[in-house]
Design a protein around this motif. Sequence first.
Motif, PDB file in Angstrom:
ATOM      1  N   UNK A 234      22.068  -5.862   7.099  1.00  0.00           N
ATOM      2  CA  UNK A 234      21.032  -5.862   6.072  1.00  0.00           C
ATOM      3  C   UNK A 234      19.783  -6.636   6.485  1.00  0.00           C
ATOM      4  N   UNK A 235      19.890  -7.472   7.520  1.00  0.00           N
ATOM      5  CA  UNK A 235      18.702  -8.149   8.039  1.00  0.00           C
ATOM      6  C   UNK A 235      17.779  -7.174   8.760  1.00  0.00           C
ATOM      7  N   UNK A 236      18.343  -6.088   9.277  1.00  0.00           N
ATOM      8  CA  UNK A 236      17.562  -5.067   9.987  1.00  0.00           C
ATOM      9  C   UNK A 236      17.197  -3.878   9.108  1.00  0.00           C
ATOM     10  N   UNK A 237      18.044  -3.566   8.139  1.00  0.00           N
ATOM     11  CA  UNK A 237      17.881  -2.350   7.332  1.00  0.00           C
ATOM     12  C   UNK A 237      16.626  -2.407   6.468  1.00  0.00           C
ATOM     13  N   UNK A 238      15.834  -1.349   6.539  1.00  0.00           N
ATOM     14  CA  UNK A 238      14.653  -1.203   5.694  1.00  0.00           C
ATOM     15  C   UNK A 238      14.902  -0.243   4.536  1.00  0.00           C
ATOM     16  N   UNK A 239      16.093   0.299   4.447  1.00  0.00           N
ATOM     17  CA  UNK A 239      16.471   1.236   3.389  1.00  0.00           C
ATOM     18  C   UNK A 239      15.490   2.400   3.288  1.00  0.00           C
ATOM     19  N   UNK A 240      15.117   2.948   4.439  1.00  0.00           N
ATOM     20  CA  UNK A 240      14.178   4.073   4.431  1.00  0.00           C
ATOM     21  C   UNK A 240      14.864   5.403   4.132  1.00  0.00           C
ATOM     22  N   UNK A 241      16.197   5.430   4.132  1.00  0.00           N
ATOM     23  CA  UNK A 241      16.927   6.598   3.673  1.00  0.00           C
ATOM     24  C   UNK A 241      17.201   7.678   4.698  1.00  0.00           C
ATOM     25  N   UNK A 242      16.915   7.444   5.964  1.00  0.00           N
ATOM     26  CA  UNK A 242      17.221   8.450   6.984  1.00  0.00           C
ATOM     27  C   UNK A 242      18.712   8.768   6.959  1.00  0.00           C
ATOM     28  N   UNK A 243      19.536   7.737   6.880  1.00  0.00           N
ATOM     29  CA  UNK A 243      20.990   7.941   6.859  1.00  0.00           C
ATOM     30  C   UNK A 243      21.436   8.699   5.613  1.00  0.00           C
ATOM     31  N   UNK A 244      20.783   8.449   4.498  1.00  0.00           N
ATOM     32  CA  UNK A 244      21.113   9.153   3.254  1.00  0.00           C
ATOM     33  C   UNK A 244      20.836  10.643   3.416  1.00  0.00           C
ATOM     34  N   UNK A 245      19.740  10.975   4.059  1.00  0.00           N
ATOM     35  CA  UNK A 245      19.411  12.381   4.293  1.00  0.00           C
ATOM     36  C   UNK A 245      20.389  13.073   5.217  1.00  0.00           C
ATOM     37  N   UNK A 246      20.935  12.333   6.166  1.00  0.00           N
ATOM     38  CA  UNK A 246      21.882  12.907   7.122  1.00  0.00           C
ATOM     39  C   UNK A 246      23.286  12.990   6.536  1.00  0.00           C
ATOM     40  N   UNK A 247      23.715  11.928   5.876  1.00  0.00           N
ATOM     41  CA  UNK A 247      25.100  11.858   5.371  1.00  0.00           C
ATOM     42  C   UNK A 247      25.116  11.337   3.926  1.00  0.00           C
ATOM     43  N   UNK A 248      24.702  12.160   2.971  1.00  0.00           N
ATOM     44  CA  UNK A 248      24.615  11.704   1.578  1.00  0.00           C
ATOM     45  C   UNK A 248      25.959  11.374   0.934  1.00  0.00           C
ATOM     46  N   UNK A 249      27.062  11.842   1.519  1.00  0.00           N
ATOM     47  CA  UNK A 249      28.377  11.482   0.990  1.00  0.00           C
ATOM     48  C   UNK A 249      28.819  10.096   1.460  1.00  0.00           C
ATOM     49  N   UNK A 250      28.135   9.555   2.459  1.00  0.00           N
ATOM     50  CA  UNK A 250      28.494   8.263   3.036  1.00  0.00           C
ATOM     51  C   UNK A 250      27.525   7.165   2.594  1.00  0.00           C
ATOM     52  N   UNK A 251      26.240   7.503   2.490  1.00  0.00           N
ATOM     53  CA  UNK A 251      25.196   6.521   2.190  1.00  0.00           C
ATOM     54  C   UNK A 251      24.453   6.893   0.916  1.00  0.00           C
ATOM     55  N   UNK A 252      23.926   5.871   0.261  1.00  0.00           N
ATOM     56  CA  UNK A 252      23.102   6.083  -0.935  1.00  0.00           C
ATOM     57  C   UNK A 252      22.152   4.898  -1.057  1.00  0.00           C
ATOM     58  N   UNK A 253      21.108   5.065  -1.846  1.00  0.00           N
ATOM     59  CA  UNK A 253      20.203   3.970  -2.168  1.00  0.00           C
ATOM     60  C   UNK A 253      20.359   3.658  -3.647  1.00  0.00           C
ATOM     61  N   UNK A 254      20.447   2.356  -3.968  1.00  0.00           N
ATOM     62  CA  UNK A 254      20.588   1.995  -5.378  1.00  0.00           C
ATOM     63  C   UNK A 254      19.220   1.955  -6.056  1.00  0.00           C
ATOM     64  N   UNK A 255      19.189   1.571  -7.307  1.00  0.00           N
ATOM     65  CA  UNK A 255      17.943   1.560  -8.079  1.00  0.00           C
ATOM     66  C   UNK A 255      16.901   0.596  -7.516  1.00  0.00           C
ATOM     67  N   UNK A 256      17.358  -0.399  -6.757  1.00  0.00           N
ATOM     68  CA  UNK A 256      16.452  -1.371  -6.137  1.00  0.00           C
ATOM     69  C   UNK A 256      16.113  -1.000  -4.701  1.00  0.00           C
ATOM     70  N   UNK A 257      16.446   0.244  -4.312  1.00  0.00           N
ATOM     71  CA  UNK A 257      16.190   0.758  -2.963  1.00  0.00           C
ATOM     72  C   UNK A 257      16.944  -0.037  -1.892  1.00  0.00           C
ATOM     73  N   UNK A 258      18.147  -0.474  -2.215  1.00  0.00           N
ATOM     74  CA  UNK A 258      19.023  -1.134  -1.255  1.00  0.00           C
ATOM     75  C   UNK A 258      20.072  -0.123  -0.800  1.00  0.00           C
TER      76      UNK A 258
END
Length: 63
Positions: free
Chosen positions: A7-31
């Motif tokens: 989490x020190x590196x993650x910017x929560x830009x959502x690339x991973x969410x776009x690739x694997x939406x069943x594995x990753x998600x962004x919460x309401x605070x964009x975390x």
Amino acid sequence: MKVTVDFDLCEANGVCVGIAPDVFDLDDDEQLLITQPEDTPEAAALMKEAVSQCPRAALRLEA
């Protein structure tokens, strides 16, 4: 195989969410949330792709 996030590196830009939406998600605070940390036969390739495409190299696969 398990996916983890630095989490020190993650910017929560959502690339991973776009690739694997069943594995990753962004919460309401964009975390980033890992909703399925353990791989399944269906998710393994997508998890590997998300890790390799992370622009901040914040994702890791662990055995």
